[in-house]
Enzyme design. Structure first.
Site, PDB file in Angstrom:
ATOM      1  N   LYS A 173       2.369  -4.174   6.387  1.00 23.53           N
ATOM      2  CA  LYS A 173       2.688  -4.224   4.954  1.00 23.53           C
ATOM      3  C   LYS A 173       4.201  -4.146   4.728  1.00 23.53           C
ATOM      4  O   LYS A 173       4.736  -4.833   3.853  1.00 23.53           O
ATOM      5  CB  LYS A 173       1.971  -3.091   4.207  1.00 23.53           C
ATOM      6  N   HIS A 227     -13.189   3.584   2.579  1.00 26.96           N
ATOM      7  CA  HIS A 227     -12.306   4.663   2.131  1.00 26.96           C
ATOM      8  C   HIS A 227     -13.165   5.820   1.604  1.00 26.96           C
ATOM      9  O   HIS A 227     -14.373   5.686   1.431  1.00 26.96           O
ATOM     10  CB  HIS A 227     -11.364   4.149   1.043  1.00 26.96           C
ATOM     11  N   TYR A 242      -1.219  -0.836  10.229  1.00 26.30           N
ATOM     12  CA  TYR A 242      -1.422  -1.443   8.905  1.00 26.30           C
ATOM     13  C   TYR A 242      -0.151  -1.313   8.065  1.00 26.30           C
ATOM     14  O   TYR A 242       0.298  -2.278   7.425  1.00 26.30           O
ATOM     15  CB  TYR A 242      -2.594  -0.724   8.228  1.00 26.30           C
ATOM     16  N   SER A 272       0.860  -1.194   0.000  1.00 24.82           N
ATOM     17  CA  SER A 272       0.000   0.000   0.000  1.00 24.82           C
ATOM     18  C   SER A 272       0.889   1.234   0.000  1.00 24.82           C
ATOM     19  O   SER A 272       2.010   1.201   0.527  1.00 24.82           O
ATOM     20  CB  SER A 272      -0.861  -0.014   1.260  1.00 24.82           C
ATOM     21  N   SER A 273       0.359   2.343  -0.520  1.00 23.56           N
ATOM     22  CA  SER A 273       1.158   3.575  -0.534  1.00 23.56           C
ATOM     23  C   SER A 273       1.360   4.137   0.875  1.00 23.56           C
ATOM     24  O   SER A 273       2.204   5.008   1.069  1.00 23.56           O
ATOM     25  CB  SER A 273       0.504   4.622  -1.430  1.00 23.56           C
ATOM     26  N   CYS A 274       0.627   3.626   1.876  1.00 20.87           N
ATOM     27  CA  CYS A 274       0.813   4.141   3.236  1.00 20.87           C
ATOM     28  C   CYS A 274       2.083   3.600   3.894  1.00 20.87           C
ATOM     29  O   CYS A 274       2.376   3.944   5.036  1.00 20.87           O
ATOM     30  CB  CYS A 274      -0.403   3.886   4.106  1.00 20.87           C
TER      31      CYS A 274
END
Ligand code: GFB
Length: 308
Positions: free
Chosen positions: A141, A180, A137, A108-110
């Protein structure tokens, strides 16, 4: 992948997994394996290993994950870190034990720092503090990425990691508390239009900027990378363009046909201020996203209407 290769899609009922299945079927892959949650609880290691022993998938798309929007991440941090760590650990390890030819892990981009230089490049991983609202989270990842890379180094596996930006499309979660922003806005605008409301509530200040990728474009990128990418380094998947939540809300309002006002709820969190991926690596590999945002929102809205 050959057309008759045995392919396991973990999380085939989710937003990403279902899009990967659609894409695989459309592309003529016919030997697909799935298990529902009732058939296989991915949090149980022995069951996951027994499944791999029985099925011996050659290619694995690891799209099973516990996901949610900014509020769900803040309210259920234990579930987000536990479920993601356990599910991905079980599948990555079983893929090694039962000699899968290749695995694609969805990050994920987070995973990038809260104040990351924009657009965010793959090399920015672990270069600063994470955004607190989704840190558990993101840590899970990042552990998945490092696990894939470590297995490649020590065991010679071919496990690649793909970092998508914020996703949306058919199969999304439209629950207002856990979803989201994009599905939430589609639903809010639709219900406001039907109810004749004068305004719609948008969380936060509307100033954060986000990039949105239509999930079928992500699925296309995943197949492309499974077939064409073998490096240890992660790859960003995005569209290379962002907009403010305010601009997004105006676009969703236009697609849905709501004519009232936006009301910003400043008691809700903004999250990370900017989150735009640098997609130059993927562009150089020969892939780019096709679906313009407004067109994607139109398709997602159509899907939402069909579910009502
Ligand atoms: O999509 P979202 O929940 O997650 O929120 P993140 C994006 C922005 O939209 C935030 C605002 O600034 C929200 O405050 N927003 C406005 C809303 N109205 C709404 C609404 O009705 N619902 C929601 N949910 N947001 C996620 C992470 O962060 O990014 C995940 O929580 C994942 O872990 C995902 O990594 C890619 O973009 O802030």
């Amino acid at each position: 992948m050959k057309k008759d290769s045995k392919i396991y899609v973990a999380g085939h009922h989710g937003l990403v997994g279902s899009a990967i299945v659609r894409k695989l079927k459309d592309s003529g892959y016919e030997n697909l394996v799935f298990r529902t949650y009732e058939e296989l609880d991915l949090e149980r290691q022995a069951r996951v290993e027994a499944f791999f022993d029985q099925e011996r998938p050659e290619y694995v798309f690891l799209a099973a994950a516990k996901v949610g929007g900014i509020l769900a991440n803040s309210q259920f941090p234990a579930e987000f870190i536990y479920s993601n760590l356990v599910i991905q650990t079980n599948i990555i390890h079983a893929s090694y034990l039962y000699e899968a030819k290749k695995l694609l892990f969805l990050g994920s981009s987070c995973i990038y720092p809260k104040h990351c230089p924009q657009p965010m490049k793959e090399e920015h991983l672990l270069s600063g503090y994470l955004e607190p609202s989704n840190e558990p989270y993101a840590v899970a990842k990042i552990a998945g990425i490092k696990m894939c890379q470590s297995y490649n180094r020590q065991y010679g596996t071919r496990f690649i990691s793909v970092m998508p930006t914020n996703l949306y499309g058919p199969g999304d979660n439209f629950d207002l508390k856990t979803s989201h922003v994009l599905p939430a806005l589609i639903r809010k605008f639709h219900e406001a239009k039907i109810g004749g409301d004068k305004s719609v509530e948008v969380w936060g200040t509307g100033k954060p900027r986000r990039e949105f990728l239509y999930v079928d474009d992500l699925a296309d990128a995943c197949l492309y990378l499974m077939n064409n990418y073998d490096e240890n380094d992660i790859v960003n998947v995005g569209v290379g363009k962002d907009q403010s939540i305010w601009e997004l809300a105006e676009m969703v309002g236009k697609v849905v046909g709501f004519k009232g006002d936006l009301r910003f709820d400043h008691t809700k969190p903004d999250g990370t201020p900017l989150k735009l991926l640098d997609v130059s690596k993927l562009t150089a590999l020969g892939w780019h996203a096709d679906t313009p945002l407004e067109e994607g929102i139109r398709r997602a809205y159509q899907w939402y209407l069909e579910q009502l």
